[in-house]
Design a protein around this motif. Structure first.
Motif, PDB file in Angstrom:
ATOM      1  N   ALA A   1       0.826  -1.206   0.000  1.00 12.47           N
ATOM      2  CA  ALA A   1       0.000   0.000   0.000  1.00 12.47           C
ATOM      3  C   ALA A   1       0.864   1.262   0.000  1.00 12.47           C
ATOM      4  CB  ALA A   1      -0.929  -0.008   1.213  1.00 12.47           C
ATOM      5  N   ALA A   2       1.960   1.219   0.748  1.00 12.28           N
ATOM      6  CA  ALA A   2       2.859   2.374   0.784  1.00 12.28           C
ATOM      7  C   ALA A   2       3.491   2.622  -0.587  1.00 12.28           C
ATOM      8  CB  ALA A   2       3.946   2.155   1.831  1.00 12.28           C
ATOM      9  N   ILE A   3       3.816   1.550  -1.300  1.00  9.83           N
ATOM     10  CA  ILE A   3       4.363   1.700  -2.651  1.00  9.83           C
ATOM     11  C   ILE A   3       3.327   2.338  -3.572  1.00  9.83           C
ATOM     12  CG2 ILE A   3       5.229   0.444  -4.660  1.00  9.83           C
ATOM     13  CD1 ILE A   3       6.366  -1.634  -2.673  1.00  9.83           C
ATOM     14  N   ALA A   4       2.084   1.885  -3.466  1.00 15.10           N
ATOM     15  CA  ALA A   4       1.019   2.456  -4.298  1.00 15.10           C
ATOM     16  C   ALA A   4       0.879   3.957  -4.049  1.00 15.10           C
ATOM     17  CB  ALA A   4      -0.301   1.742  -4.014  1.00 15.10           C
ATOM     18  N   ARG A   5       0.889   4.342  -2.774  1.00 20.41           N
ATOM     19  CA  ARG A   5       0.755   5.774  -2.456  1.00 20.41           C
ATOM     20  C   ARG A   5       1.937   6.576  -2.988  1.00 20.41           C
ATOM     21  NH1 ARG A   5      -1.815   3.630   2.341  1.00 20.41           N
ATOM     22  NH2 ARG A   5       0.214   3.303   3.318  1.00 20.41           N
ATOM     23  N   SER A   6       3.132   5.963  -2.963  1.00 19.34           N
ATOM     24  CA  SER A   6       4.319   6.688  -3.417  1.00 19.34           C
ATOM     25  C   SER A   6       4.277   6.989  -4.914  1.00 19.34           C
ATOM     26  CB  SER A   6       5.584   5.889  -3.091  1.00 19.34           C
ATOM     27  OG  SER A   6       5.726   4.762  -3.942  1.00 19.34           O
ATOM     28  N   THR A   7       3.494   6.218  -5.664  1.00 20.03           N
ATOM     29  CA  THR A   7       3.405   6.442  -7.109  1.00 20.03           C
ATOM     30  C   THR A   7       2.262   7.381  -7.475  1.00 20.03           C
ATOM     31  OG1 THR A   7       1.938   4.538  -7.492  1.00 20.03           O
ATOM     32  CG2 THR A   7       4.326   4.142  -7.557  1.00 20.03           C
ATOM     33  N   GLY A   8       1.551   7.903  -6.475  1.00 21.25           N
ATOM     34  CA  GLY A   8       0.510   8.871  -6.752  1.00 21.25           C
ATOM     35  C   GLY A   8      -0.910   8.383  -6.593  1.00 21.25           C
ATOM     36  N   VAL A   9      -1.101   7.136  -6.203  1.00 22.48           N
ATOM     37  CA  VAL A   9      -2.462   6.671  -5.927  1.00 22.48           C
ATOM     38  C   VAL A   9      -2.945   7.375  -4.665  1.00 22.48           C
ATOM     39  CG1 VAL A   9      -3.954   4.691  -5.460  1.00 22.48           C
ATOM     40  CG2 VAL A   9      -1.981   4.424  -6.976  1.00 22.48           C
ATOM     41  N   ALA A  10      -4.095   8.012  -4.750  1.00 27.36           N
ATOM     42  CA  ALA A  10      -4.603   8.808  -3.640  1.00 27.36           C
ATOM     43  C   ALA A  10      -4.828   7.955  -2.400  1.00 27.36           C
ATOM     44  CB  ALA A  10      -5.900   9.501  -4.039  1.00 27.36           C
ATOM     45  N   GLU A  11      -4.597   8.551  -1.229  1.00 24.75           N
ATOM     46  CA  GLU A  11      -4.745   7.840   0.047  1.00 24.75           C
ATOM     47  C   GLU A  11      -6.083   7.131   0.141  1.00 24.75           C
ATOM     48  OE1 GLU A  11      -3.957   6.319   3.689  1.00 24.75           O
ATOM     49  OE2 GLU A  11      -2.518   7.612   2.660  1.00 24.75           O
ATOM     50  N   ASP A  12      -7.164   7.824  -0.218  1.00 25.69           N
ATOM     51  CA  ASP A  12      -8.504   7.232  -0.112  1.00 25.69           C
ATOM     52  C   ASP A  12      -8.720   6.100  -1.105  1.00 25.69           C
ATOM     53  OD1 ASP A  12      -9.056   9.033   1.871  1.00 25.69           O
ATOM     54  OD2 ASP A  12     -10.240  10.389   0.618  1.00 25.69           O
ATOM     55  N   ASN A  13      -7.863   5.998  -2.093  1.00 27.20           N
ATOM     56  CA  ASN A  13      -8.008   4.964  -3.113  1.00 27.20           C
ATOM     57  C   ASN A  13      -7.066   3.780  -2.915  1.00 27.20           C
ATOM     58  OD1 ASN A  13     -10.020   6.396  -4.417  1.00 27.20           O
ATOM     59  ND2 ASN A  13      -8.618   7.370  -5.870  1.00 27.20           N
ATOM     60  N   VAL A  14      -6.343   3.771  -1.801  1.00 30.50           N
ATOM     61  CA  VAL A  14      -5.518   2.616  -1.460  1.00 30.50           C
ATOM     62  C   VAL A  14      -6.289   1.790  -0.434  1.00 30.50           C
ATOM     63  CG1 VAL A  14      -3.333   1.814  -0.510  1.00 30.50           C
ATOM     64  CG2 VAL A  14      -3.391   3.874  -1.921  1.00 30.50           C
ATOM     65  N   ILE A  15      -6.738   0.619  -0.864  1.00 32.38           N
ATOM     66  CA  ILE A  15      -7.669  -0.188  -0.068  1.00 32.38           C
ATOM     67  C   ILE A  15      -6.919  -1.381   0.518  1.00 32.38           C
ATOM     68  CG2 ILE A  15      -9.761  -1.590  -0.173  1.00 32.38           C
ATOM     69  CD1 ILE A  15     -10.622   0.220  -2.531  1.00 32.38           C
ATOM     70  N   VAL A  16      -6.790  -1.382   1.828  1.00 30.31           N
ATOM     71  CA  VAL A  16      -6.105  -2.480   2.510  1.00 30.31           C
ATOM     72  C   VAL A  16      -7.122  -3.211   3.385  1.00 30.31           C
ATOM     73  CG1 VAL A  16      -4.207  -3.149   4.013  1.00 30.31           C
ATOM     74  CG2 VAL A  16      -3.972  -1.152   2.529  1.00 30.31           C
ATOM     75  N   VAL A  17      -7.485  -4.419   2.978  1.00 28.98           N
ATOM     76  CA  VAL A  17      -8.414  -5.245   3.739  1.00 28.98           C
ATOM     77  C   VAL A  17      -7.818  -6.631   3.912  1.00 28.98           C
ATOM     78  CG1 VAL A  17     -10.479  -4.004   2.961  1.00 28.98           C
ATOM     79  CG2 VAL A  17      -9.671  -5.982   1.671  1.00 28.98           C
ATOM     80  N   THR A  18      -8.337  -7.349   4.894  1.00 31.27           N
ATOM     81  CA  THR A  18      -7.971  -8.749   5.073  1.00 31.27           C
ATOM     82  C   THR A  18      -9.132  -9.613   4.605  1.00 31.27           C
ATOM     83  OG1 THR A  18      -8.679  -8.538   7.378  1.00 31.27           O
ATOM     84  CG2 THR A  18      -6.326  -8.370   6.937  1.00 31.27           C
TER      85      THR A  18
END
Length: 562
Positions: free
Chosen positions: A410-427
């Protein structure tokens, strides 16, 4: 995690795509995801997780198949990304619930699945071979495209799913080896094309998200493997995954160069390599293979044994060899064992026991910790960064990994510009709804483990598993007595038997007297049924054991009223 503390999701509205991971998010195994829109369901992968030390007696852990029980008639297809057990191992258990679900996958993947289905005696199945670049219309709601990816098994595929609610690109397991042994690269051109068309949700392999840089090429292993063969003067055993066709090919090629025959050991190894050879994925010179039954006809330095057990699985060939329990193969002073695999999280203790067992018998053990004999099949952080930049998705959802892996991805996704609200971390069980290309977490369903024990599926309840843990860790005490409530007397006993304690029977004299006092007191107070009297016994001896030994054993009181 975003899925913690969530409630039951609302009813699914028309035109909304619901995505539910039924396994693989929180564990490295039992991978499966469910996609539902307008009454139709598409599944991707259906794998198993192998038990750890806290699953005594359990053979396999399945994904949350129970969630699908009242929806089986609405499943339009199952898509398989590749042929590893953690992605296909539970297919027979799904098809036992409905055998005619269409199953799509590459030629090798479906060949491995078909062998499993025959073992489980499943009839009426529907297997459909696809290749990279193929596009399939599934039901009325799903358009599915398959994309070539590089992994540690041939024929791996990513899956692109397009619906009216939006599009998803699921990588499956992948990496970006630029010099793969079979020449099959991850198709970044297809990733880029799909990105240009618009990927609303990128579901990305997380296993190596904590590992910096790029994973080394499979070709880099050849010098270390060759050196191991060169210095091995006696018996040589190589343990690897039964589905790792590329690694087995490397071992076969090296064995031929060094004049050794090849012997497969382990049912899954024999089966999978036969399938791979028949389909042209494995190339073995005609006179190179020998049967296990003929092994004694050759000197130790004339054969290499390729077997299962690189993860320390208790019943695997290597584990039995390490513990001196294999019927046909022993290990001795000066023999060499090569563990050509990585360590799956959770298997550390089991692998350590196997290595110690082998070394204790005089073997030289070569493994990833002391030689370059394995590279991972999963993209490291640098490769993930590259993939995100190529696809440029609207939203990202890390898959396949423990919580720490999902979080790093998720941190990698955010670093490339994916907005915080659009990074979905679920189990597992987290429910994500997509509408007009936008995804959000809306609840959680039960996707807990289904336990397989022998031929039974789901019959071992969590309570029974907890009892096994108590028996293994805390011990067992039984107390039996016969009582006469009418006269408030003890007719016989109490007799105390214990297992798992260092104390001998004389150590229970103190608590035996206390049980008598408590039973007589309860009967004088009017307690006259066996259940309530058994509870008196349980509380009395439970408090004593906790205070005296700091333990919480399983206590089985038996009180007979006469």
């Amino acid at each position: 995690m975003a899925s913690q503390g969530l409630k039951t999701p609302p009813a699914l509205r028309p035109g909304v795509l619901r995505i539910i991971p039924l396994g693989g998010l929180g564990d490295v195994g039992r991978n499966m995801s469910c996609y539902e829109i307008n009454g139709e369901i598409l599944l991707i992968d259906c794998g198993v997780l192998f038990p750890e030390d806290d699953h005594p007696g359990v053979d396999l852990l399945l994904p949350g198949l129970d969630y699908l029980d009242d929806k089986l008639d609405r499943i339009k297809a199952l898509m398989l990304t590749h042929g590893h057990e953690d992605h296909i191992g539970a297919v027979p258990y799904l098809l036992k619930r409905r055998a005619d679900i269409p199953v799509y996958g590459s030629k090798l993947t479906l060949a491995l699945v078909e062998a499993k289905l025959k073992e489980h005696r499943i009839r009426g199945y529907d297997l459909r071979v696809v290749s990279e670049g193929d596009v399939e219309e599934v039901g009325e709601e799903f358009d599915v495209e398959f994309v070539a990816v590089n992994h540690s098994i041939p024929d791996a595929l990513a899956v692109h799913v397009k619906t009216d609610a939006g599009s998803i690109l699921n990588t499956g397991d992948f990496k970006m080896d630029q010099l793969p042994l079979d020449g099959r690269l991850t198709d970044l051109r297809a990733f880029a094309r799909l990105g240009e068309e618009g990927v609303d949700l990128f579901m990305v392999d997380s296993t190596n998200a904590e590992v910096p840089g790029f994973i080394r090429s499979e070709r880099d292993l050849l010098p270390a493997i060759d050196h191991t063969f060169e210095v091995a003067r006696r018996k040589l055993i190589v343990a690897t995954f039964a589905s790792h066709v590329h690694r087995v090919q490397q071992i076969i090629d090296t064995a031929v160069r060094h004049g050794r025959k090849i012997c497969y050991v382990g049912r899954s190894m024999v089966r999978n390599m036969a399938v791979a050879r028949d389909l042209g994925y494995l190339h073995v010179p005609g006179d190179s293979l020998v049967e296990l039954r003929d092994l004694d006809s050759y000197r130790d330095d004339e054969v290499v044994v390729i077997c299962t057990g690189s993860q320390g699985e208790p019943l695997s060939a290597l584990a039995r060899i390490a513990h001196g329990e294999h019927r046909d193969i022993t290990i001795g002073e000066g023999d060499t064992v090569l563990l050509a695999s990585s360590l799956i999280p959770g298997n550390e203790n089991a692998v350590t026991r196997v290595i110690n067992g082998l070394i204790g018998q005089g073997a030289n053990v070569v493994h990833k910790g002391n030689a370059l004999v394995h590279v991972s099949g999963h993209a490291a952080a640098g490769e993930l960064l590259y993939a995100y930049n190529v696809v440029r998705p609207r939203a990202a959802m890390p898959i396949h990994g423990e919580v720490r892996h999902l979080t790093a991805n998720a941190a990698i996704a955010r670093s490339t510009g994916v907005a915080e609200d659009n990074v979905i971390v679920v189990t597992d069980g987290g429910v994500v709804d997509m509408e007009d290309g936008r995804s959000s977490v809306v609840g959680k369903v039960d996707a807990s483990y289904i336990l397989v024990e022998g031929t039974g599926v789901g019959e071992l309840t969590p309570d029974a598993l907890a009892d096994r843990k108590i028996l293994g860790e805390e011990g067992f005490i039984s107390v039996s007595a016969a009582v006469d409530p009418k006269h408030a007397t003890i007719v016989s006993g109490p007799a105390i038997k214990a297992k798992g304690f260092a104390e001998d029977d004389r150590g229970y004299d103190e608590i035996r007297d206390r049980i008598v006092v408590e039973l007589e007191k309860a009967m004088k107070d009017g307690v006259d049924d066996d259940h309530r009297l058994q509870q008196v016994v349980r509380r009395t001896i439970g408090r004593w054991v906790a205070q005296t030994y700091r333990r919480r054993p399983m206590i089985v009181p038996v009180v007979i009223v006469v």
